[in-house]
Design an enzyme around this catalytic site. Structure first.
Site, PDB file in Angstrom:
ATOM      1  N   ASP A   1       0.908  -1.087   0.111  1.00  0.00           N
ATOM      2  CA  ASP A   1       0.063  -0.126   0.141  1.00  0.00           C
ATOM      3  C   ASP A   1       0.845   1.395  -0.010  1.00  0.00           C
ATOM      4  O   ASP A   1       2.199   1.274   0.590  1.00  0.00           O
ATOM      5  CB  ASP A   1      -0.886  -0.105   1.051  1.00  0.00           C
ATOM      6  CG  ASP A   1      -2.108   1.059   1.079  1.00  0.00           C
ATOM      7  OD1 ASP A   1      -2.317   1.541   0.146  1.00  0.00           O
ATOM      8  OD2 ASP A   1      -2.649   1.097   1.924  1.00  0.00           O
TER       9      ASP A   1
ATOM     10  N   GLY B   1       0.022   5.304  -4.348  1.00  0.00           N
ATOM     11  CA  GLY B   1      -0.500   6.676  -4.781  1.00  0.00           C
ATOM     12  C   GLY B   1       0.123   7.788  -4.091  1.00  0.00           C
ATOM     13  O   GLY B   1       0.425   9.091  -4.361  1.00  0.00           O
TER      14      GLY B   1
ATOM     15  N   TRP C   1       2.976   8.102  -2.519  1.00  0.00           N
ATOM     16  CA  TRP C   1       4.478   8.109  -2.713  1.00  0.00           C
ATOM     17  C   TRP C   1       4.389   9.022  -4.057  1.00  0.00           C
ATOM     18  O   TRP C   1       5.142  10.006  -3.959  1.00  0.00           O
ATOM     19  CB  TRP C   1       5.071   6.680  -3.036  1.00  0.00           C
ATOM     20  CG  TRP C   1       6.516   6.611  -3.382  1.00  0.00           C
ATOM     21  CD1 TRP C   1       7.513   6.387  -2.699  1.00  0.00           C
ATOM     22  CD2 TRP C   1       6.999   6.846  -4.801  1.00  0.00           C
ATOM     23  NE1 TRP C   1       8.723   6.570  -3.276  1.00  0.00           N
ATOM     24  CE2 TRP C   1       8.394   6.886  -4.768  1.00  0.00           C
ATOM     25  CE3 TRP C   1       6.473   7.200  -5.823  1.00  0.00           C
ATOM     26  CZ2 TRP C   1       9.276   6.865  -5.789  1.00  0.00           C
ATOM     27  CZ3 TRP C   1       7.558   7.326  -6.990  1.00  0.00           C
ATOM     28  CH2 TRP C   1       8.793   7.216  -6.886  1.00  0.00           C
TER      29      TRP C   1
ATOM     30  N   HIS D   1       2.970   3.250  -9.097  1.00  0.00           N
ATOM     31  CA  HIS D   1       2.728   1.652  -9.146  1.00  0.00           C
ATOM     32  C   HIS D   1       4.136   1.202  -9.812  1.00  0.00           C
ATOM     33  O   HIS D   1       4.351   0.170  -9.531  1.00  0.00           O
ATOM     34  CB  HIS D   1       1.501   1.533  -9.932  1.00  0.00           C
ATOM     35  CG  HIS D   1       0.132   1.924  -9.396  1.00  0.00           C
ATOM     36  ND1 HIS D   1      -0.100   1.514  -8.075  1.00  0.00           N
ATOM     37  CD2 HIS D   1      -0.922   2.450  -9.856  1.00  0.00           C
ATOM     38  CE1 HIS D   1      -1.140   2.112  -7.781  1.00  0.00           C
ATOM     39  NE2 HIS D   1      -1.751   2.580  -8.800  1.00  0.00           N
TER      40      HIS D   1
ATOM     41  N   LEU E   1      10.734 -21.234  -4.556  1.00  0.00           N
ATOM     42  CA  LEU E   1       9.915 -19.986  -3.635  1.00  0.00           C
ATOM     43  C   LEU E   1       8.479 -20.118  -4.666  1.00  0.00           C
ATOM     44  O   LEU E   1       8.620 -20.377  -5.629  1.00  0.00           O
ATOM     45  CB  LEU E   1      10.490 -18.791  -3.517  1.00  0.00           C
ATOM     46  CG  LEU E   1       9.420 -17.526  -3.365  1.00  0.00           C
ATOM     47  CD1 LEU E   1       9.087 -17.496  -2.042  1.00  0.00           C
ATOM     48  CD2 LEU E   1      10.303 -16.258  -3.559  1.00  0.00           C
TER      49      LEU E   1
END
Ligand code: FPP
Length: 246
Positions: free
Chosen positions: A21, A24, A26, A38, A132
């Protein structure tokens, strides 16, 4: 001693889930368009995925696009989908190099065809990888997942394939998108928000929750190591007393 050196490799969380989260905010702080947030967030994804492979965390699940995210402005959704395609194309070699298997959880059939195609291609090419398992939650919502599960089990009851008395935790687990994943051990949410936002509600029953103020595009390997160290300093009792554990 570095953060990495402080991590006890015998007490690693097996499954880490992250609510990424703050993209936006940032971008806004820098006077940039949300989508550049993003784009920068995709770099943090790469760092965290590589860090998990490096220290031998077995499962990493990332909340990349929720069922509610479809309600964002059309352009933001379109650019997010484009970013997903370009990241998948670009990072296939990183996944192969690090022996990482890609999977998804969520209603992936609702994704644009071009995203679906790229996703299936990378899933197929990485399916034998073992180090992983990286699960991308895409068009994912935990309540929708539970409704789907209840519908599937109800149908089996109706068709006498299962009796209601036999419905237990494992029956439910086996109908979730996460059927091949263990319960979450550590749930991280960035950007200072302290809520779950319809993410893995069933699977986090005993997860340790870790909230950090760091915005997702600023989140680095070191931040992940900090979260793991914090996790390792907690006592997981699963309903038992401290004395019983010792
Ligand atoms: C939340 O930040 C983030 C998202 C809805 C999307 C997450 C996507 C990425 C990290 C990019 C690429 C992903 C992959 C898997 C390559 P927000 O937009 O809600 O931020 P805000 O709360 O500050 O507005």
């Amino acid at each position: 001693m570095s953060l990495l050196d402080q991590i006890d490799r015998t007490k690693l969380p097996s499954h880490i889930a992250i609510i990424m989260d703050g993209n936006g905010r940032w971008a806004k702080k820098r006077g940039l368009l949300r989508n550049l947030g993003h784009k920068s967030g995709a770099k943090s994804v790469k760092q965290v995925v590589e860090a998990c492979a490096e220290i031998n965390v077995k499962y990493l699940t990332l909340y990349a696009f929720s069922t509610e995210n479809w309600n964002r402005p059309k352009l933001e959704v379109e650019l997010l989908m484009k970013l997903l395609i370009s990241s998948l194309k670009k990072e296939l070699k990183t996944l192969q190099k690090n022996n990482i298997k890609l999977t998804t959880i969520g209603n992936v059939d609702s994704l644009p065809k071009s995203v679906h195609k790229e996703l299936m291609d990378v899933i197929e090419k990485t399916k034998k990888n073992k180090k992983l398992t990286l699960s991308l939650a895409l068009s994912y919502g935990s309540r929708e997942e539970l409704i789907k599960t209840i519908k599937e089990i109800s149908l089996k009851v109706k068709n006498n394939l299962i009796s209601p008395e036999n419905i237990d935790i494992s029956v439910i687990n086996n109908h979730l998108y996460t059927r091949n994943l263990p319960d979450v051990d550590l749930l991280i949410r960035t950007s200072g928000e302290q809520r779950i936002s319809n993410f893995l509600l069933w699977q986090i029953a005993y997860a340790e929750l870790y909230f950090t103020e760091v915005l997702w595009p600023d989140f680095t390997k070191e931040n992940l190591f900090e979260a793991i160290l914090n996790y390792q300093n907690r006592e997981r009792r699963f309903g038992k007393t401290s004395e019983q554990l010792n």
